[in-house]
Design a protein around this motif. Structure first.
Motif, PDB file in Angstrom:
ATOM      1  N   VAL A 179       0.860  -1.173   0.000  1.00  9.04           N
ATOM      2  CA  VAL A 179       0.000   0.000   0.000  1.00  9.04           C
ATOM      3  C   VAL A 179       0.901   1.229   0.000  1.00  9.04           C
ATOM      4  O   VAL A 179       1.869   1.290   0.764  1.00  9.04           O
ATOM      5  CB  VAL A 179      -0.920   0.007   1.242  1.00  9.04           C
ATOM      6  N   ALA A 180       0.599   2.194  -0.859  1.00  8.45           N
ATOM      7  CA  ALA A 180       1.389   3.424  -0.907  1.00  8.45           C
ATOM      8  C   ALA A 180       1.347   4.094   0.464  1.00  8.45           C
ATOM      9  O   ALA A 180       0.308   4.089   1.130  1.00  8.45           O
ATOM     10  CB  ALA A 180       0.843   4.360  -1.977  1.00  8.45           C
ATOM     11  N   PRO A 181       2.471   4.665   0.913  1.00 11.11           N
ATOM     12  CA  PRO A 181       2.502   5.262   2.241  1.00 11.11           C
ATOM     13  C   PRO A 181       1.548   6.449   2.385  1.00 11.11           C
ATOM     14  O   PRO A 181       1.286   7.166   1.425  1.00 11.11           O
ATOM     15  CB  PRO A 181       3.956   5.705   2.421  1.00 11.11           C
ATOM     16  N   SER A 182       1.054   6.601   3.589  1.00 12.24           N
ATOM     17  CA  SER A 182       0.200   7.737   3.915  1.00 12.24           C
ATOM     18  C   SER A 182       0.774   8.405   5.159  1.00 12.24           C
ATOM     19  O   SER A 182       1.706   7.875   5.770  1.00 12.24           O
ATOM     20  CB  SER A 182      -1.240   7.273   4.171  1.00 12.24           C
ATOM     21  N   VAL A 183       0.247   9.543   5.512  1.00 12.57           N
ATOM     22  CA  VAL A 183       0.721  10.251   6.696  1.00 12.57           C
ATOM     23  C   VAL A 183      -0.471  10.621   7.566  1.00 12.57           C
ATOM     24  O   VAL A 183      -1.555  10.889   7.055  1.00 12.57           O
ATOM     25  CB  VAL A 183       1.523  11.523   6.325  1.00 12.57           C
ATOM     26  N   PRO A 184      -0.275  10.613   8.889  1.00 14.66           N
ATOM     27  CA  PRO A 184      -1.373  10.998   9.772  1.00 14.66           C
ATOM     28  C   PRO A 184      -1.634  12.501   9.698  1.00 14.66           C
ATOM     29  O   PRO A 184      -0.819  13.264   9.176  1.00 14.66           O
ATOM     30  CB  PRO A 184      -0.862  10.592  11.158  1.00 14.66           C
ATOM     31  N   GLY A 185      -2.745  12.901  10.227  1.00 13.06           N
ATOM     32  CA  GLY A 185      -3.058  14.327  10.301  1.00 13.06           C
ATOM     33  C   GLY A 185      -4.230  14.700   9.425  1.00 13.06           C
ATOM     34  O   GLY A 185      -4.686  13.922   8.591  1.00 13.06           O
ATOM     35  N   GLY A 186      -4.694  15.910   9.642  1.00 14.33           N
ATOM     36  CA  GLY A 186      -5.848  16.411   8.921  1.00 14.33           C
ATOM     37  C   GLY A 186      -5.537  16.750   7.475  1.00 14.33           C
ATOM     38  O   GLY A 186      -4.388  16.715   7.028  1.00 14.33           O
ATOM     39  N   LEU A 187      -6.588  17.074   6.760  1.00  9.64           N
ATOM     40  CA  LEU A 187      -6.468  17.443   5.355  1.00  9.64           C
ATOM     41  C   LEU A 187      -6.402  18.963   5.218  1.00  9.64           C
ATOM     42  O   LEU A 187      -7.075  19.688   5.946  1.00  9.64           O
ATOM     43  CB  LEU A 187      -7.682  16.945   4.572  1.00  9.64           C
ATOM     44  N   THR A 188      -5.600  19.420   4.270  1.00  4.58           N
ATOM     45  CA  THR A 188      -5.657  20.829   3.904  1.00  4.58           C
ATOM     46  C   THR A 188      -6.972  21.056   3.179  1.00  4.58           C
ATOM     47  O   THR A 188      -7.639  20.097   2.758  1.00  4.58           O
ATOM     48  CB  THR A 188      -4.490  21.212   2.982  1.00  4.58           C
ATOM     49  N   MET A 189      -7.354  22.312   2.990  1.00  2.00           N
ATOM     50  CA  MET A 189      -8.591  22.598   2.266  1.00  2.00           C
ATOM     51  C   MET A 189      -8.507  22.039   0.845  1.00  2.00           C
ATOM     52  O   MET A 189      -9.469  21.471   0.344  1.00  2.00           O
ATOM     53  CB  MET A 189      -8.873  24.104   2.217  1.00  2.00           C
ATOM     54  N   LYS A 190      -7.341  22.170   0.221  1.00  2.00           N
ATOM     55  CA  LYS A 190      -7.151  21.652  -1.145  1.00  2.00           C
ATOM     56  C   LYS A 190      -7.305  20.131  -1.170  1.00  2.00           C
ATOM     57  O   LYS A 190      -7.975  19.580  -2.047  1.00  2.00           O
ATOM     58  CB  LYS A 190      -5.769  22.057  -1.653  1.00  2.00           C
ATOM     59  N   ASP A 191      -6.688  19.433  -0.183  1.00  2.00           N
ATOM     60  CA  ASP A 191      -6.803  17.974  -0.104  1.00  2.00           C
ATOM     61  C   ASP A 191      -8.250  17.557   0.150  1.00  2.00           C
ATOM     62  O   ASP A 191      -8.737  16.575  -0.411  1.00  2.00           O
ATOM     63  CB  ASP A 191      -5.915  17.410   1.004  1.00  2.00           C
ATOM     64  N   ASP A 192      -8.950  18.304   1.012  1.00  2.00           N
ATOM     65  CA  ASP A 192     -10.336  17.987   1.336  1.00  2.00           C
ATOM     66  C   ASP A 192     -11.216  18.135   0.091  1.00  2.00           C
ATOM     67  O   ASP A 192     -12.063  17.287  -0.189  1.00  2.00           O
ATOM     68  CB  ASP A 192     -10.829  18.893   2.459  1.00  2.00           C
ATOM     69  N   GLN A 193     -10.985  19.194  -0.688  1.00  2.00           N
ATOM     70  CA  GLN A 193     -11.769  19.391  -1.907  1.00  2.00           C
ATOM     71  C   GLN A 193     -11.496  18.287  -2.927  1.00  2.00           C
ATOM     72  O   GLN A 193     -12.416  17.795  -3.569  1.00  2.00           O
ATOM     73  CB  GLN A 193     -11.473  20.766  -2.497  1.00  2.00           C
ATOM     74  N   ALA A 194     -10.232  17.887  -3.044  1.00  2.00           N
ATOM     75  CA  ALA A 194      -9.890  16.792  -3.959  1.00  2.00           C
ATOM     76  C   ALA A 194     -10.556  15.490  -3.496  1.00  2.00           C
ATOM     77  O   ALA A 194     -11.021  14.696  -4.317  1.00  2.00           O
ATOM     78  CB  ALA A 194      -8.378  16.624  -4.042  1.00  2.00           C
ATOM     79  N   THR A 195     -10.604  15.280  -2.185  1.00  2.00           N
ATOM     80  CA  THR A 195     -11.235  14.073  -1.637  1.00  2.00           C
ATOM     81  C   THR A 195     -12.742  14.096  -1.872  1.00  2.00           C
ATOM     82  O   THR A 195     -13.338  13.060  -2.201  1.00  2.00           O
ATOM     83  CB  THR A 195     -10.893  13.930  -0.138  1.00  2.00           C
ATOM     84  N   MET A 196     -13.362  15.261  -1.750  1.00  2.00           N
ATOM     85  CA  MET A 196     -14.795  15.369  -2.046  1.00  2.00           C
ATOM     86  C   MET A 196     -15.071  15.023  -3.509  1.00  2.00           C
ATOM     87  O   MET A 196     -16.022  14.286  -3.805  1.00  2.00           O
ATOM     88  CB  MET A 196     -15.313  16.776  -1.728  1.00  2.00           C
TER      89      MET A 196
END
Length: 168
Positions: free
Chosen positions: A82-99
């Motif tokens: 599995v590609a590595p991930s990092v803990p912590g919240g999403l930036t607004m840009k990351d949150d919009q991409a996730t939506m």
């Protein structure tokens, strides 16, 4: 600021699953990166591994308790990285991409023909490129491990810093 992707209709639809509470039908297979590793989006809880180009998905349709449990299933059940991930919240840009990602997942399940791009946090991408550039060697079982001796040599510290783990 709390992530907003969790409140979208598309993500709620994904979490609800099919009428039996398991993974909905017609979901696309996971994307993989250039190294063949499964890329998981924030919020993934259902396995969508496919070994036949996406025609069928993992027979295990149950909802995993967390992203970590899903990663363990993929690593042990499918023997995939599995590609590595990092803990912590999403930036607004990351949150919009996730939506947008969850909206596209639902649209694909409804039959739309889309190209799906799995969003990753910028920190995860940076970590991934850092790890990719480290020197590796194989352990006794043939698994790749970081070659700390080579790292000391590259840094010009081969005679100056002893390894406390292997005493070399």
């Amino acid at each position: 600021m709390p992530s907003r992707y969790r409140d979208t209709e598309a993500y709620k639809w994904y979490l609800a699953g099919a009428q039996d509470g398991k993974r909905a039908r017609n979901l696309p297979a996971f994307n993989t990166d250039g190294q063949g590793r499964v890329v998981l989006a924030v919020g993934e809880v259902f396995c969508r591994v496919s070994d036949d180009g996406g025609r069928t998905l993992c027979h295990d349709r149950h909802k995993h308790s967390s992203g970590g449990a899903l990663k363990k299933h993929i690593r042990t059940g499918h023997e995939l990285e599995v590609a590595p991930s990092v803990p912590g919240g999403l930036t607004m840009k990351d949150d919009q991409a996730t939506m947008r990602y969850w909206d596209n997942i639902k649209r694909m399940a409804d039959g739309e023909d889309l190209v799906l791009q799995t969003p990753r946090k910028a920190k995860a991408i940076a970590l991934d490129s850092l790890l990719k550039n480290l020197p590796y060697k194989e352990d006794d079982e043939g698994n790749p491990i970081i070659d700390f001796s080579a790292m000391r040599n590259i840094a010009g510290l081969e005679d100056k810093v002893a390894c406390t783990v292997c005493a070399s």
